[in-house]
Design a protein around this motif. Structure first.
Motif, PDB file in Angstrom:
ATOM      1  N   SER A 160     -47.733  44.850 -63.221  1.00 16.08           N
ATOM      2  CA  SER A 160     -48.087  45.491 -64.487  1.00 16.08           C
ATOM      3  C   SER A 160     -47.441  44.784 -65.667  1.00 16.08           C
ATOM      4  O   SER A 160     -47.841  44.976 -66.807  1.00 16.08           O
ATOM      5  CB  SER A 160     -47.692  46.970 -64.462  1.00 16.08           C
ATOM      6  N   LYS A 161     -46.416  43.957 -65.394  1.00 14.16           N
ATOM      7  CA  LYS A 161     -45.756  43.234 -66.491  1.00 14.16           C
ATOM      8  C   LYS A 161     -46.338  41.841 -66.704  1.00 14.16           C
ATOM      9  O   LYS A 161     -45.956  41.149 -67.639  1.00 14.16           O
ATOM     10  CB  LYS A 161     -44.252  43.101 -66.199  1.00 14.16           C
ATOM     11  N   THR A 162     -47.224  41.385 -65.804  1.00 12.32           N
ATOM     12  CA  THR A 162     -47.752  40.028 -65.967  1.00 12.32           C
ATOM     13  C   THR A 162     -48.780  39.965 -67.085  1.00 12.32           C
ATOM     14  O   THR A 162     -49.441  40.967 -67.397  1.00 12.32           O
ATOM     15  CB  THR A 162     -48.447  39.530 -64.681  1.00 12.32           C
ATOM     16  N   LYS A 163     -48.895  38.783 -67.652  1.00 10.11           N
ATOM     17  CA  LYS A 163     -49.848  38.612 -68.738  1.00 10.11           C
ATOM     18  C   LYS A 163     -51.273  38.724 -68.206  1.00 10.11           C
ATOM     19  O   LYS A 163     -52.141  39.309 -68.849  1.00 10.11           O
ATOM     20  CB  LYS A 163     -49.639  37.236 -69.382  1.00 10.11           C
ATOM     21  N   ALA A 164     -51.469  38.168 -67.016  1.00  9.93           N
ATOM     22  CA  ALA A 164     -52.826  38.182 -66.440  1.00  9.93           C
ATOM     23  C   ALA A 164     -53.320  39.620 -66.291  1.00  9.93           C
ATOM     24  O   ALA A 164     -54.476  39.925 -66.587  1.00  9.93           O
ATOM     25  CB  ALA A 164     -52.820  37.475 -65.091  1.00  9.93           C
ATOM     26  N   TYR A 165     -52.444  40.509 -65.838  1.00 13.30           N
ATOM     27  CA  TYR A 165     -52.845  41.909 -65.654  1.00 13.30           C
ATOM     28  C   TYR A 165     -53.092  42.579 -66.998  1.00 13.30           C
ATOM     29  O   TYR A 165     -54.078  43.310 -67.167  1.00 13.30           O
ATOM     30  CB  TYR A 165     -51.759  42.657 -64.878  1.00 13.30           C
ATOM     31  N   GLN A 166     -52.215  42.304 -67.956  1.00  9.23           N
ATOM     32  CA  GLN A 166     -52.399  42.901 -69.287  1.00  9.23           C
ATOM     33  C   GLN A 166     -53.715  42.429 -69.905  1.00  9.23           C
ATOM     34  O   GLN A 166     -54.405  43.196 -70.571  1.00  9.23           O
ATOM     35  CB  GLN A 166     -51.215  42.561 -70.201  1.00  9.23           C
ATOM     36  N   ASP A 167     -54.047  41.150 -69.650  1.00 11.15           N
ATOM     37  CA  ASP A 167     -55.336  40.643 -70.139  1.00 11.15           C
ATOM     38  C   ASP A 167     -56.492  41.357 -69.466  1.00 11.15           C
ATOM     39  O   ASP A 167     -57.501  41.677 -70.097  1.00 11.15           O
ATOM     40  CB  ASP A 167     -55.454  39.137 -69.881  1.00 11.15           C
ATOM     41  N   LEU A 168     -56.323  41.604 -68.163  1.00  5.91           N
ATOM     42  CA  LEU A 168     -57.378  42.295 -67.409  1.00  5.91           C
ATOM     43  C   LEU A 168     -57.610  43.682 -68.008  1.00  5.91           C
ATOM     44  O   LEU A 168     -58.744  44.112 -68.203  1.00  5.91           O
ATOM     45  CB  LEU A 168     -56.971  42.401 -65.936  1.00  5.91           C
ATOM     46  N   LEU A 169     -56.504  44.370 -68.305  1.00  7.73           N
ATOM     47  CA  LEU A 169     -56.629  45.704 -68.910  1.00  7.73           C
ATOM     48  C   LEU A 169     -57.340  45.607 -70.249  1.00  7.73           C
ATOM     49  O   LEU A 169     -58.196  46.424 -70.567  1.00  7.73           O
ATOM     50  CB  LEU A 169     -55.246  46.335 -69.115  1.00  7.73           C
ATOM     51  N   LYS A 170     -56.964  44.571 -71.024  1.00  5.63           N
ATOM     52  CA  LYS A 170     -57.548  44.439 -72.354  1.00  5.63           C
ATOM     53  C   LYS A 170     -59.050  44.206 -72.246  1.00  5.63           C
ATOM     54  O   LYS A 170     -59.833  44.842 -72.949  1.00  5.63           O
ATOM     55  CB  LYS A 170     -56.865  43.293 -73.103  1.00  5.63           C
ATOM     56  N   THR A 171     -59.461  43.290 -71.355  1.00  7.42           N
ATOM     57  CA  THR A 171     -60.891  43.016 -71.262  1.00  7.42           C
ATOM     58  C   THR A 171     -61.646  44.184 -70.653  1.00  7.42           C
ATOM     59  O   THR A 171     -62.847  44.306 -70.841  1.00  7.42           O
ATOM     60  CB  THR A 171     -61.194  41.758 -70.418  1.00  7.42           C
ATOM     61  N   SER A 172     -60.960  45.055 -69.927  1.00  5.47           N
ATOM     62  CA  SER A 172     -61.703  46.183 -69.359  1.00  5.47           C
ATOM     63  C   SER A 172     -61.395  47.489 -70.092  1.00  5.47           C
ATOM     64  O   SER A 172     -61.764  48.563 -69.638  1.00  5.47           O
ATOM     65  CB  SER A 172     -61.409  46.309 -67.856  1.00  5.47           C
ATOM     66  N   TYR A 173     -60.722  47.409 -71.239  1.00  6.50           N
ATOM     67  CA  TYR A 173     -60.438  48.566 -72.098  1.00  6.50           C
ATOM     68  C   TYR A 173     -59.719  49.698 -71.374  1.00  6.50           C
ATOM     69  O   TYR A 173     -59.843  50.857 -71.724  1.00  6.50           O
ATOM     70  CB  TYR A 173     -61.715  49.100 -72.743  1.00  6.50           C
ATOM     71  N   ALA A 174     -58.968  49.343 -70.326  1.00 10.10           N
ATOM     72  CA  ALA A 174     -58.240  50.378 -69.603  1.00 10.10           C
ATOM     73  C   ALA A 174     -56.871  50.547 -70.247  1.00 10.10           C
ATOM     74  O   ALA A 174     -56.352  49.640 -70.879  1.00 10.10           O
ATOM     75  CB  ALA A 174     -58.091  49.982 -68.142  1.00 10.10           C
ATOM     76  N   VAL A 175     -56.304  51.750 -70.099  1.00  9.73           N
ATOM     77  CA  VAL A 175     -55.017  52.046 -70.711  1.00  9.73           C
ATOM     78  C   VAL A 175     -53.941  51.968 -69.635  1.00  9.73           C
ATOM     79  O   VAL A 175     -54.031  52.635 -68.606  1.00  9.73           O
ATOM     80  CB  VAL A 175     -55.037  53.457 -71.349  1.00  9.73           C
TER      81      VAL A 175
END
Lengths: 325, 501
Positions: free
Chosen positions: A277-292
């Motif tokens: 949950s702290k990786t950039k790749a995961y944060q990007d995934l959340l951003k592109t999928s509009y998940a919180v």
């Protein structure tokens, strides 16, 4: 005599090796391929989320073993739950959960029961929203409800699957506002979207991620969000609460494991998903999928899901699906 | 001119060694998946998605599209040679394709299907380029009422794809419709004929039924009748279709392409229906329709062109509306979102490079496929020289693996075997299997669209006649019925007269 000593020492050696192997196995968990079980067929939202997460875990070196996504679709989630039941005690099986498997649990048609689950973590929440096509006269949910109050059963809503997230959302809105909406099942999000875009149905509910392309292309307009707070991606769209409708719906995504999941494995996955949950790749995934991002550990997840299911059960019972004869 | 420039730009992007390599890999995997019954294009695409993480969206999408096309090309192989449809869209191909193979013309059938697929792929992509947006707009006019009428029309093809006896065709159709009611219904969420078996909740899977009825059923019947006969002798000159045969199929290919392209653009109508409709149309317009069902080359060309053109139609839906029109495009849509692209009507404006590269890659992919497939045809066709005692266990094995691969469960294998036995008896009593297949797919769609249309009209039945598109479709269906029955009556009368004389 000599022979006896030889056999004894051989036995001792075997024991030592066995213990060493066992210790090492524990230290080096996971020691074989991990199964990521998904309740939907390959290509669905949950499937793609699992595959993306699996690939990030591997690439970032958080999990040293291969992660294999296993689709156990069927029986509206029941098949995957039965699979988890059969995998009790297996430390190499992890399953993603979301509203689908949770309602399958509620329905009680699977061998797996709530107490058989080892909760690992909650990862994120998918926000949902209500929308209509751009040509529609409505601009917010409030005006829809005002019209619906005067004309019961006149406003039609396209629903994907029965008792799925759109159905629950629509039901909560109708219940909170005391209106009667004409809910029509379309069997899937795609067909429902077409019916709304074509103007055959007035209103739709859906995942923000899936509707964003249409919103940006201005073919549909958002009427209100179902989350407790507004969504960062569309700060001007009011929540249902702000429009005087006391209805909330979020779709959690997290991971659970089978019964008798070893403690060391539980610890491992809590840490792994936290690191993820702290990786950039995961944060990007959340951003592109509009998940919180809503990371929770084992205990919190358990409490959250218990509460979530309690509320969900009320809706599902009211909708009258899954009723036992 | 603008389109031409953009397309050239697209070709410039695609024709790099890496992108071509991706297309080749995609075509290769797609063909294999298509040949093996069971595992369909959507599952393959989803499984290969992790391979593409870290790539750009463009090469990833090129590969996914190539898999999709490849599967459509490959699907015909087992339907023609072994009577085992590789995926639902090639069921219609078995009707005449398998008969051709029995007559030693398997190579010709495979060849015409590859050529038809190629022509359909290229024309479909040109169609996609030219009329993507208006076509998508038109497709949106289809509400539940229109779909209902379209499906009524589709169901009428039952009388064309069946054998000689109309009543047996209808019987088979009714069985298919009954099977279609099994499962949790989409409207109320009520379980029907489920008997508390979780596997039955999703209904009876079309592909397992079809693999059983056609593949296993055929093996059983043949094992009984033909075990002693020597295998079909495939002559080397028959390994390719002749120029005359290709020329003979030209209209079938073109009509199939048109039907496939337009039906692909309608969400949900899909490749399967369009292949049946294309078959029925060919039989309807043929001068001597009695050739159909006995190895007519047009009966292979039309459905194969239709199911390939359908992939372009489905892309219309994906690119212009951002809504998947088929299972495989649904997976692609999900993948696009993972790459941070937002599929939807804005794609042509926000990511024109990507869209045009994709369109260019479809041309490239079709060329790769025909180059890859044509030389393989003789090898496949030669496969029929294998003695039956080796061939039949092989077919059984392929079917069982295929059924298992659907959802890695033994349940599907049992369903397939049970339907294999049913298929055996259907063959014995001369009840055709194809009508059952159509009805199994269309039955639930008919029911749900009827329900939706009536729910939206508050129970008013006149919607089917007052909405222009729906009324037109129903009128066509009525005309089809009248023409077909008058033709049948005429034929029967003539036969009676001859008997009396």
């Amino acid at each position: 005599m000599g022979r006896k000593v030889f056999i004894c020492s051989l036995a001792v050696m075997f024991c030592v090796i066995a213990v060493m192997v066992a210790v090492e196995a524990k230290a080096a968990y996971p020691d074989k391929t991990i199964e990521f079980v998904v309740h939907s067929p390959a290509g669905g939202g949950s499937d793609l989320f699992s595959r993306a997460i699996g690939s990030i875990l591997e690439k970032e070196g958080i999990v040293k073993q291969k992660i294999q996504v296993v689709n156990r679709d069927g029986g509206s989630g029941t098949t995957s739950l039965n699979y988890m039941f059969d995998k009790a005690g297996d430390a190499h099986v992890v399953m993603q959960f979301t509203t689908g498997p949770l309602s399958a649990l509620l329905r009680g048609s699977s061998k797996l029961k709530m107490e058989d689950i080892t909760f690992l973590t909650l990862m994120c929440m998918d926000p949902n929203l209500a929308f209509t096509r751009v040509e529609s006269p409505y601009n917010d949910m409030k005006s829809v409800i005002e019209y619906a109050k005067k004309n019961p059963d006149k406003v039609s809503v396209a629903i994907g699957t029965v008792a799925g997230s759109e159905h629950i959302s629509a039901h909560r809105v109708a219940k909170a506002s005391g209106t009667q909406l004409n809910m029509v099942g379309f069997g899937g999000g795609g067909a429902a979207s077409v019916a709304i875009l074509g103007g055959h149905v007035d209103l739709g509910f859906g995942n923000v991620n899936e509707q964003m392309g249409q919103i940006e292309a201005k073919t549909i307009k958002p009427l209100g969000v179902m989350s407790p707070q507004r969504i960062p991606a569309m700060p001007n769209v009011l929540t249902m609460k702000e429009q005087g409708i006391n209805a909330v719906y979020v779709q959690p995504r997290g991971f659970w494991a089978p019964k008798n999941f070893p403690d060391y494995a539980l610890k491992f996955w809590e840490d792994a998903f936290f690191k993820l949950s702290k990786t950039k790749a995961y944060q990007d995934l959340l951003k592109t999928s509009y998940a919180v991002d809503s990371f929770m550990k084992h205990e919190e997840t358990k409490t959250f899901v218990n509460d979530y299911i309690k509320v969900l059960k009320v809706d599902v019972d009211e909708l009258g699906v899954y009723k036992k004869k | 001119m603008d389109i031409f420039n953009s397309l050239m730009q697209g070709f410039a992007t695609v024709l790099t060694p890496f992108n071509i390599w991706m297309a080749v890999i995609g075509c290769f995997f797609g063909t294999i998946v298509g040949i093996l019954p069971g595992l369909g294009p959507s599952a393959t695409i989803a499984m290969l998605i992790p391979l593409t993480f870290g790539m750009n969206a463009t090469p990833a999408m090129i590969m996914m599209c190539a898999i999709y096309y490849g599967a459509m090309y490959g699907g015909s192989t087992t339907s023609i040679l072994l009577n085992v449809p590789g995926e639902s869209a090639s069921v219609a191909t078995t009707i005449d394709g398998y008969q051709m193979a029995r007559q030693g013309r398997g190579g010709a059938a495979l060849g015409i299907s590859a050529i038809g697929s190629f022509v359909a792929g290229i024309l479909g992509t040109i169609g996609l380029m030219l009329i993507c947006v208006p076509l998508a707009k038109f497709a949106l006019k289809f509400g539940p009422a229109e779909f209902f009428s379209l499906i009524v029309m589709g169901l009428l093809t039952i009388v064309y794809v069946g054998g000689k006896s109309i009543s047996k065709s209808l019987m088979s159709g009714v069985i298919g419709m009954a099977l279609g009611t099994i499962g949790i219904d989409v409207i109320q969420g009520a379980p029907r004929f489920v008997y508390d078996l979780p596997e039955l909740m999703d209904g009876v899977s079309f592909i397992t039924v079809v693999m059983g009825i056609f593949g296993i059923g055929e093996v059983l019947v043949s094992a009984e009748e033909r075990m002693k006969i020597t295998p079909i002798h495939v002559k080397f000159k028959d390994l390719w279709p002749t120029v005359a045969e290709v020329w003979q199929s030209k209209w079938a290919i073109l009509r199939g392409t048109a039907i496939g392209f337009f039906m692909g653009a309608l969400p949900g109508a899909g490749a399967t229906i369009s292949s049946f409709v294309a078959y029925a149309v060919e039989k309807g317009v043929a001068k001597n329709p009695e050739r159909f069902g006995k190895g007519a080359i047009e009966g292979v060309a039309a459905p194969e062109s239709a199911n390939n053109a359908c992939t372009s139609g489905a892309m219309v839906h994906l690119l212009a509306l951002g809504i998947p029109g088929s299972g495989a495009t649904a997976v692609m849509l999900g993948a696009l979102m993972l790459y941070g692209l937002k599929p939807g009507p804005m794609m042509f404006h926000t990511n024109p490079d990507f869209v045009w590269a994709l369109i260019a890659s479809m041309f490239v992919g079709n060329v790769i496929l025909i180059v890859m497939n044509l030389p393989m045809i003789p090898f496949f066709a030669m496969g029929l020289r294998i003695p039956y005692r080796y061939l039949y266990p092989g077919i059984l094995l392929i079917c069982i693996i295929g059924a298992y691969s659907l959802s890695s469960s033994i349940y599907d294998v049992w369903v397939m075997l049970i339907f294999g036995v049913i298929g055996y008896f259907m063959k014995k009593f001369d009840i055709p299997g194809a009508p059952m297949g159509i009805a199994l797919i269309l039955g639930p769609m008919l029911e749900y669209n009827l329900y939706r249309a009536l729910a939206l009209s508050r129970g008013d039945l006149t919607v089917f006649f007052t909405r222009p598109i729906s009324a037109t479709l129903l009128a066509i269906a009525a005309i089809m019925t009248i023409l077909f029955s008058s033709k049948t009556i005429r034929v029967k009368r003539k036969m009676l007269e001859e008997v009396e004389e």
